[in-house]
Design a protein around this motif. Sequence first.
Motif, PDB file in Angstrom:
ATOM      1  N   ALA A 240      -1.933  -5.228  -9.170  1.00 56.89           N
ATOM      2  CA  ALA A 240      -2.103  -3.885  -8.609  1.00 56.89           C
ATOM      3  C   ALA A 240      -1.038  -3.600  -7.550  1.00 56.89           C
ATOM      4  O   ALA A 240      -0.517  -2.480  -7.468  1.00 56.89           O
ATOM      5  CB  ALA A 240      -3.499  -3.728  -8.014  1.00 56.89           C
ATOM      6  N   THR A 241      -0.693  -4.593  -6.752  1.00 60.40           N
ATOM      7  CA  THR A 241       0.352  -4.428  -5.747  1.00 60.40           C
ATOM      8  C   THR A 241       1.699  -4.167  -6.400  1.00 60.40           C
ATOM      9  O   THR A 241       2.442  -3.266  -5.975  1.00 60.40           O
ATOM     10  CB  THR A 241       0.444  -5.677  -4.853  1.00 60.40           C
ATOM     11  N   LEU A 242       2.019  -4.912  -7.440  1.00 55.95           N
ATOM     12  CA  LEU A 242       3.288  -4.703  -8.144  1.00 55.95           C
ATOM     13  C   LEU A 242       3.320  -3.339  -8.829  1.00 55.95           C
ATOM     14  O   LEU A 242       4.353  -2.643  -8.807  1.00 55.95           O
ATOM     15  CB  LEU A 242       3.522  -5.816  -9.160  1.00 55.95           C
ATOM     16  N   ARG A 243       2.206  -2.940  -9.444  1.00 57.29           N
ATOM     17  CA  ARG A 243       2.134  -1.620 -10.072  1.00 57.29           C
ATOM     18  C   ARG A 243       2.322  -0.517  -9.039  1.00 57.29           C
ATOM     19  O   ARG A 243       3.016   0.466  -9.279  1.00 57.29           O
ATOM     20  CB  ARG A 243       0.791  -1.427 -10.775  1.00 57.29           C
ATOM     21  N   PHE A 244       1.689  -0.678  -7.868  1.00 58.75           N
ATOM     22  CA  PHE A 244       1.828   0.318  -6.817  1.00 58.75           C
ATOM     23  C   PHE A 244       3.283   0.444  -6.371  1.00 58.75           C
ATOM     24  O   PHE A 244       3.810   1.554  -6.238  1.00 58.75           O
ATOM     25  CB  PHE A 244       0.941  -0.020  -5.619  1.00 58.75           C
TER      26      PHE A 244
ATOM     27  N   THR B  90       1.990   9.641  -9.175  1.00 58.16           N
ATOM     28  CA  THR B  90       1.117   9.758  -8.005  1.00 58.16           C
ATOM     29  C   THR B  90      -0.306   9.330  -8.347  1.00 58.16           C
ATOM     30  O   THR B  90      -0.934   8.581  -7.589  1.00 58.16           O
ATOM     31  CB  THR B  90       1.117  11.206  -7.478  1.00 58.16           C
ATOM     32  N   MET B  91      -0.802   9.792  -9.490  1.00 53.46           N
ATOM     33  CA  MET B  91      -2.159   9.416  -9.886  1.00 53.46           C
ATOM     34  C   MET B  91      -2.269   7.922 -10.131  1.00 53.46           C
ATOM     35  O   MET B  91      -3.281   7.288  -9.805  1.00 53.46           O
ATOM     36  CB  MET B  91      -2.588  10.207 -11.120  1.00 53.46           C
TER      37      MET B  91
ATOM     38  N   LEU C 270      -4.130   1.865  -5.547  1.00 46.52           N
ATOM     39  CA  LEU C 270      -4.707   1.727  -4.211  1.00 46.52           C
ATOM     40  C   LEU C 270      -6.216   1.535  -4.268  1.00 46.52           C
ATOM     41  O   LEU C 270      -6.777   0.765  -3.481  1.00 46.52           O
ATOM     42  CB  LEU C 270      -4.345   2.944  -3.352  1.00 46.52           C
ATOM     43  N   GLU C 271      -6.875   2.214  -5.201  1.00 48.85           N
ATOM     44  CA  GLU C 271      -8.315   2.003  -5.367  1.00 48.85           C
ATOM     45  C   GLU C 271      -8.614   0.571  -5.794  1.00 48.85           C
ATOM     46  O   GLU C 271      -9.563  -0.051  -5.321  1.00 48.85           O
ATOM     47  CB  GLU C 271      -8.888   2.971  -6.394  1.00 48.85           C
ATOM     48  N   ARG C 272      -7.799   0.041  -6.685  1.00 46.49           N
ATOM     49  CA  ARG C 272      -7.991  -1.336  -7.139  1.00 46.49           C
ATOM     50  C   ARG C 272      -7.747  -2.342  -6.019  1.00 46.49           C
ATOM     51  O   ARG C 272      -8.285  -3.439  -6.029  1.00 46.49           O
ATOM     52  CB  ARG C 272      -7.088  -1.646  -8.320  1.00 46.49           C
TER      53      ARG C 272
ATOM     54  N   GLY D  33      -8.662  -1.767  -3.016  1.00 47.55           N
ATOM     55  CA  GLY D  33      -9.785  -1.666  -2.097  1.00 47.55           C
ATOM     56  C   GLY D  33      -9.677  -0.561  -1.066  1.00 47.55           C
ATOM     57  O   GLY D  33     -10.498  -0.494  -0.152  1.00 47.55           O
ATOM     58  N   TYR D  34      -8.692   0.306  -1.178  1.00 51.38           N
ATOM     59  CA  TYR D  34      -8.557   1.410  -0.245  1.00 51.38           C
ATOM     60  C   TYR D  34      -9.489   2.545  -0.662  1.00 51.38           C
ATOM     61  O   TYR D  34      -9.584   2.870  -1.843  1.00 51.38           O
ATOM     62  CB  TYR D  34      -7.110   1.906  -0.192  1.00 51.38           C
ATOM     63  N   PRO D  35     -10.143   3.184   0.291  1.00 50.87           N
ATOM     64  CA  PRO D  35     -11.094   4.264  -0.042  1.00 50.87           C
ATOM     65  C   PRO D  35     -10.386   5.595  -0.278  1.00 50.87           C
ATOM     66  O   PRO D  35     -10.438   6.517   0.533  1.00 50.87           O
ATOM     67  CB  PRO D  35     -11.986   4.319   1.188  1.00 50.87           C
ATOM     68  N   ILE D  36      -9.747   5.743  -1.416  1.00 56.75           N
ATOM     69  CA  ILE D  36      -8.959   6.931  -1.718  1.00 56.75           C
ATOM     70  C   ILE D  36      -9.842   8.168  -1.842  1.00 56.75           C
ATOM     71  O   ILE D  36      -9.511   9.228  -1.316  1.00 56.75           O
ATOM     72  CB  ILE D  36      -8.144   6.717  -3.014  1.00 56.75           C
ATOM     73  N   LYS D  37     -10.967   8.047  -2.503  1.00 57.29           N
ATOM     74  CA  LYS D  37     -11.834   9.207  -2.696  1.00 57.29           C
ATOM     75  C   LYS D  37     -12.369   9.711  -1.370  1.00 57.29           C
ATOM     76  O   LYS D  37     -12.522  10.914  -1.177  1.00 57.29           O
ATOM     77  CB  LYS D  37     -12.979   8.858  -3.631  1.00 57.29           C
TER      78      LYS D  37
END
Length: 67
Positions: A8-12, A44-45, A51-53, A55-59
Amino acid sequence: MDITKRVATLRFKYHANMLDVCNVLNQIGILKDEKAELVMKNHTMLCFDCLERLGYPIKAVFEKEEP
């Protein structure tokens, strides 16, 4: 850090960098405005998904609190 967080970090990082690349291509006229808007919306999406993966509270950031 487990493998899913690393991926997830690499994808971000990839999608965030692609936002910069698309912006530059649009500024120098290689990528048209309509196409750049669609591509940047997609990246962006996907950044938000990563970021959700992680653990950041994006919603919670986008939800407006009503008084």
